[in-house]
Design an enzyme around this catalytic site. Structure first.
Site, PDB file in Angstrom:
ATOM      1  N   SER A 145       0.845  -1.192   0.000  1.00  0.00           N
ATOM      2  CA  SER A 145       0.000   0.000   0.000  1.00  0.00           C
ATOM      3  C   SER A 145       0.878   1.239   0.000  1.00  0.00           C
ATOM      4  CB  SER A 145      -0.897   0.018   1.236  1.00  0.00           C
ATOM      5  OG  SER A 145      -0.128   0.176   2.411  1.00  0.00           O
ATOM      6  N   ASP A 146       0.337   2.329  -0.526  1.00  0.00           N
ATOM      7  CA  ASP A 146       0.983   3.609  -0.271  1.00  0.00           C
ATOM      8  C   ASP A 146       0.827   3.885   1.225  1.00  0.00           C
ATOM      9  OD1 ASP A 146       2.194   6.085  -0.472  1.00  0.00           O
ATOM     10  OD2 ASP A 146       1.065   6.684  -2.250  1.00  0.00           O
ATOM     11  N   TRP A 147       1.533   4.864   1.719  1.00  0.00           N
ATOM     12  CA  TRP A 147       1.599   5.083   3.171  1.00  0.00           C
ATOM     13  C   TRP A 147       0.258   5.593   3.710  1.00  0.00           C
ATOM     14  CZ3 TRP A 147       5.191   2.602   1.285  1.00  0.00           C
ATOM     15  CH2 TRP A 147       6.358   2.276   1.963  1.00  0.00           C
ATOM     16  N   GLY A 148      -0.521   4.653   4.182  1.00  0.00           N
ATOM     17  CA  GLY A 148      -1.843   5.020   4.682  1.00  0.00           C
ATOM     18  C   GLY A 148      -2.972   4.785   3.697  1.00  0.00           C
ATOM     19  N   SER A 149      -2.683   4.088   2.603  1.00  0.00           N
ATOM     20  CA  SER A 149      -3.749   3.872   1.617  1.00  0.00           C
ATOM     21  C   SER A 149      -4.500   2.562   1.844  1.00  0.00           C
ATOM     22  CB  SER A 149      -3.198   3.919   0.186  1.00  0.00           C
ATOM     23  OG  SER A 149      -2.436   2.775  -0.101  1.00  0.00           O
TER      24      SER A 149
END
Ligand SMILES: *[C@@H]1O[C@H](CO)[C@@H](O)[C@H](O)[C@H]1NC(C)=O
Ligand SMILES: *[C@@H]1O[C@H](CO)[C@@H](O)[C@H](O)[C@H]1NC(C)=O
Ligand SMILES: *[C@@H]1O[C@H](CO)[C@@H](O)[C@H](O)[C@H]1NC(C)=O
Ligand SMILES: *[C@@H]1O[C@H](CO)[C@@H](O)[C@H](O)[C@H]1NC(C)=O
Ligand SMILES: *[C@@H]1O[C@H](CO)[C@@H](O)[C@H](O)[C@H]1NC(C)=O
Ligand SMILES: *[C@@H]1O[C@H](CO)[C@@H](O)[C@H](O)[C@H]1NC(C)=O
Ligand SMILES: *[C@@H]1O[C@H](CO)[C@@H](O)[C@H](O)[C@H]1NC(C)=O
Ligand SMILES: *[C@@H]1O[C@H](CO)[C@@H](O)[C@H](O)[C@H]1NC(C)=O
Ligand SMILES: *[C@@H]1O[C@H](CO)[C@@H](O)[C@H](O)[C@H]1NC(C)=O
Ligand SMILES: *[C@@H]1O[C@H](CO)[C@@H](O)[C@H](O)[C@H]1NC(C)=O
Ligand SMILES: *[C@@H]1O[C@H](CO)[C@@H](O)[C@H](O)[C@H]1NC(C)=O
Ligand SMILES: *[C@@H]1O[C@H](CO)[C@@H](O)[C@H](O)[C@H]1NC(C)=O
Length: 822
Positions: A303-307
């Site tokens: 995931s992207d950071w927090g996605s």
């Protein structure tokens, strides 16, 4: 179960800290659940359907990773369930992403670091040119060498994974804040850039992470909005949804990702925003369907950071690693728990998630690790990383990290020389009246503009401050400079060789309102160099396509009295240039973000030591209103799902739009001048596939990159190129195809399908070669769900830009009716 379905449809299910229900949906109806859509379906219109694709496919290691996959399997067989949860869940630590070590198995963990132009959280590392500059080179060898040199720096610092390169955003809109991190809105050029960069990174022994998958074409509202209610974050609105039809997805946005997977990229980062209404990281059609099944991706999706916005839904939808590990969105807080981590252990124990799926997640993570030999003699993490990491500072670490690398190890090697050369090769000369360039020992030089001089507020993440040249944009894609050769310093050094007088004015406000004759009294300079800049950064879109800090007024002010005004831009991407046709603006250079040797790269071109060989990776229109595909900037309503972006322009982005609508432009895609001139000879087309090319590809077992038949070369095209000038020079021969009328409506007029950069001595003739693969001649047929070569006559056009195509020929791979279907 019924209960959770209702919650899912009302959207509550994705909210961290208010949704323990995320895991309560074991045997739900996936078709309904996977599509978290607004109740008012008219908002989503014809889109918003995510065809469910379950279960998530297992990796097989096909395409050369078979042995590594076996090692990964053996590794997984030794793990406890808690260790398995650790393997797929990030932890705060020294790197921007951290998978913890398992000392009992001799596994030292995985260190993930930004970004696409440098290892960002590091000292004594190089700042390379940005993606937009790399694309401007149109040079496969440079793209590879840049990727290789970057990869070596990541490895030497102990980073296993480079969060690079970027092809999402592709560049649908000129305003997107991250276009400069990626390459070009043309999928073919970007596809080549992705492939070469990834080969470079991975040949250096570092895992590449093409990102952001997929549809991340604007920054505004890429994340949901939250309000605080006591200690709990309450979601106010969901992130924007990129609503993309299937054909556009394949022919534009997915295209360069196919190149990335074809190049054996280790991991793929899924993006923040929603896609057809469902968050990208849990969109089963995108991750399970397009990426893992259709493109045969054998690595892991992080995931992207927090996605990450759910646990089970994401795991079932194909997400393999949660980064940075804590709950995303509100607070990005590790202490608040994780959708993965402890929830994985529980979900496996109570039968919600099969352990085989978790095993596949880890096999996917460890296969490229073994394939790249990262289990053997991989450098330890440089402890300086731990000090520089503001994202997860030491105070947040809860697990043990042994940083066994040399402290502050200098990993730059001789990369400065490489960066200088690459920056020069990326420099685009857009205008050069009466051969004003190269400079010929001018007696007097005047330098103007706040972009000319040294950085004034620090060497990291320059931000939008007034004084100092720009060599990179902001956010996770930036770099930490160890030195910077600014244009003014480099010009002074070069001018000293000729004994030139160099005067400077760097305050834009002052220049814009001053009669510049009063500055340079008594004698007008031989040449006025005006330096302009345009900032862009992650998490914000550009507000304007004009240069920053009244730069247009600066040009006007200087050109009013200086009849030899040379304008240089250091910009994140597209600028409108209202002064381009001013008679006193004799030359224009677009230098983008060239990296740490910026001034030297520029001076090499200004003085003619290097021929300007950069070519535009996008279109410069006459004015901003000429561009289509606007980003969404404002939604007046406060409905939970109201942020929607309709990709209604379909395939018509950048030059495809201008060409389809016959709109005149200032400088077209592919354009750029040399100090020399070139001519093309006679085109030669060789059919290398035999006489009977079929419309549909043979259905071969899927390999990384998809059906291997799509990557088969059908034609070799070649054309002689002669340097007809009196100086040595470099040019980029470009090939565009026009599909026959039998192709469906909406097919672009012309599409880039080949380029070849040639350096030729004055008078010399070389040969440009283009290989046309099956995919290059196909469109995506939404009904057949396949790539199809349309029947009838293709036009091949070759030249030096998308609107300078003097040589054409035709080609009929598949005979038959050429009339458009009714
Ligand atoms: C649904 O959304 C559309 C578009 O925003 C709006 O025109 C319509 O009134 C809405 N219908 C309902 C029932 O809310
Ligand atoms: C998006 O919606 C379109 C139209 O319904 C559909 O064809 C396409 O497969 C969807 N894509 C994804 C990734 O959900
Ligand atoms: C993946 O492999 C496991 C066995 O390791 C098997 O149980 C599962 O059904 C497979 N999944 C798919 C989608 O093939
Ligand atoms: C805060 O949360 C509580 C409990 O969920 C809810 O009753 C209340 O309406 C919320 N307050 C606001 C201002 O949204
Ligand atoms: C499990 O996920 C929920 C969100 O659904 C979160 O609140 C909780 O803290 C997580 N548990 C752990 C152990 O991380
Ligand atoms: C299964 O485990 C998940 C993990 O957090 C939990 O949320 C859920 O309540 C559990 N379900 C059952 C039926 O025990
Ligand atoms: C760190 O090093 C110590 C000493 O060699 C060792 O006992 C420990 O297991 C290591 N921890 C990790 C997380 O590698
Ligand atoms: C370029 O040269 C031509 C012919 O000598 C002259 O008419 C024209 O004014 C020159 N243009 C500039 C911008 O110097
Ligand atoms: C730049 O020039 C303007 C106008 O003369 C002046 O007001 C401003 O203070 C100057 N800025 C700096 C940093 O000198
Ligand atoms: C160009 O520069 C010359 C010389 O200073 C000046 O006389 C002329 O007015 C300028 N042209 C324009 C259009 O400003
Ligand atoms: C756009 O550019 C054209 C061509 O230069 C010009 O004629 C027109 O006035 C411009 N329109 C606007 C709104 O600036
Ligand atoms: C035509 O295609 C068939 C079936 O793929 C193949 O067997 C045959 O050799 C091909 N003929 C030529 C001339 O390439």
């Amino acid at each position: 179960m019924r209960n959770s379905l209702v919650l899912a449809l009302s959207g509550l299910v994705l909210a961290p800290a208010v949704s323990a229900q995320a895991y309560d949906s074991g045997d739900r109806d996936r078709e309904d659940f996977s599509w978290v859509q607004p109740k008012n379906t008219t908002i989503l219109g014809p889109y918003g359907h995510v065809p469910p694709v379950y279960p998530s496919p297992n990796a097989t290691g096909v395409g050369g990773w078979e042995d590594a996959l076996q090692k990964a399997r053996d590794f997984v067989a030794q793990l406890t369930l808690e260790e398995k949860a650790d393997m797929v869940t990030g932890q705060p630590g020294p790197c921007v992403g951290n998978i913890v070590a398992i000392p009992r198995l001799g596994f030292n963990g995985i260190c993930l670091h930004d970004g696409p132009l440098a290892i960002r959280v590091a000292d004594y590392a190089s700042v390379f040119m940005a993606g937009v500059s790399a694309a401007s080179t149109w040079d496969r060898e440079i793209l590879y060498q840049r990727g290789l040199a970057m990869g070596r720096e990541f490895k030497a610092k102990g980073a296993h994974v480079a969060l690079s390169p970027v092809c999402g955003p592709l560049g649908r809109s000129a305003y997107s804040g991250r276009n400069w991190e990626g390459f070009s809105p043309d999928p073919y050029l970007t596809g080549v850039a992705m492939e070469e960069t990834i080969l470079g990174h991975q040949d250096a022994g570092v895992q590449a992470t093409p990102k952001h998958f997929i549809g991340n074409e604007q920054e505004i509202m890429r994340n949901p909005t939250w309000k605080t209610n006591g200690t709990v974050g309450e979601k106010v609105q969901e992130a924007i949804s990129s609503n993309i039809d299937d054909r556009t997805m394949h022919e534009l946005y997915l295209w360069p990702f196919a190149n990335a997977i074809h190049a054996r990229a280790a991991s793929v980062m899924c993006s923040y925003q929603r896609l057809n209404g469902t968050y990208a990281c849990e969109n089963s059609k995108a991750v399970n369907g397009l990426l893992k099944e259709e493109l045969g991706f054998q690595g892991y999706v992080m995931s992207d950071w927090g996605s990450t916005h759910s646990g089970v839904s994401s795991i079932e939808g194909g997400l393999d690693m949660n980064m940075p590990g804590g709950l995303g969105g509100y607070g990005m807080n590790w202490k608040a728990g994780s959708f993965f981590g402890g929830n994985i252990t529980r979900a496996v124990n109570n039968g919600t998630v099969p352990v085989e799926r978790v095993d596949d997640m880890i096999i996917r993570i460890m296969t490229p690790y073994y394939w790249l030999g990262q289990d053997k003699d991989f450098p330890g993490i440089d402890p300086s990383t731990g000090d520089l990491n503001t994202f997860s500072p030491r105070s947040t670490w809860v697990r043990e990290f042994n940083m066994t690398g040399e402290r502050s190890v200098d990993v730059r090697g001789d990369h400065g020389a490489l960066i200088r050369k690459h920056g020069a090769a990326a420099t685009i000369l857009l205008k050069n009246e009466n051969k004003t360039l190269p400079l010929k020992a001018p007696k007097s030089i005047a330098v103007f503009g706040n972009d000319a001089g040294q950085i004034t507020e620090g060497f990291y993440n320059q931000d939008e401050y007034e004084f100092g040249t720009l060599v990179a944009g902001g956010g996770s894609g930036t770099g930490r400079l160890t030195y910077l050769v600014d244009p003014l310093t480099a010009i002074n050094a070069r001018a000293a060789q000729d004994g030139s007088l160099v005067q400077q004015w760097l305050n834009n406000t002052l220049i814009a309102k001053t009669d510049v004759r009063t500055l340079w009294l008594p004698t007008p300079p031989d040449v006025c160099l005006v330096f302009l800049k345009t900032w862009a950064e992650e998490a914000a879109d550009r507000a304007s396509l004009h240069v920053d800090y009244d730069g247009d007024d600066v040009v006007d002010s200087v050109a009013r009295y200086c009849s030899n005004t040379v304008v240089v831009t250091h910009s994140s991407g597209i600028n409108v240039m209202p002064w381009a046709n001013h008679p006193n603006v004799t030359a224009i250079i677009a230098a983008h973000f060239p990296g740490q040797e910026s001034g030297n790269s520029l001076v090499d071109v200004l003085y003619g030591d290097v021929d300007p060989s950069g070519r535009l990776p996008y279109t410069i229109a006459h004015n901003a209103s000429d561009y289509n595909a606007p980003i969404v900037t404002d939604i007046q309503t406060d409905g939970f799902y109201d942020w929607q972006s309709w990709f209604d322009e379909k395939l018509e982005i950048d030059y495809r739009y201008f060409d389809a609508n016959n709109i005149s432009v200032l400088y077209e895609f592919g354009f750029g001048l040399s100090y020399s001139t070139f001519e093309l000879g006679e085109i030669n087309v060789e059919n290398v596939a035999g006489s009977n090319i079929t419309s549909r590809p043979e259905h071969l077992p899927v390999q990384p990159g998809g059906n291997p038949a799509l990557w088969e070369t059908l034609y070799n095209v070649s054309i002689p190129v002669t340097n007809t000038g009196d100086v040595d020079g470099t040019t980029v021969a470009q090939l565009y195809i026009t599909l026959p009328d039998s192709a469906p409506e909406g097919t672009p007029v012309r599409q880039l399908r080949g380029f070849d950069k040639l350096s030729l001595a004055a008078g010399q003739t070389g040969v440009a070669n283009f290989e046309l693969m099956r995919r290059d001649l196909s469109y995506w047929d939404v009904n057949a769900q396949d790539w199809v070569i349309p029947k009838g006559e293709f036009v091949l056009s070759v030249g030096f830009s998308s609107r300078d195509l003097p040589v054409t020929t035709t080609l009929t791979p598949v005979k038959g009716c050429t009339k458009r279907k009714l």
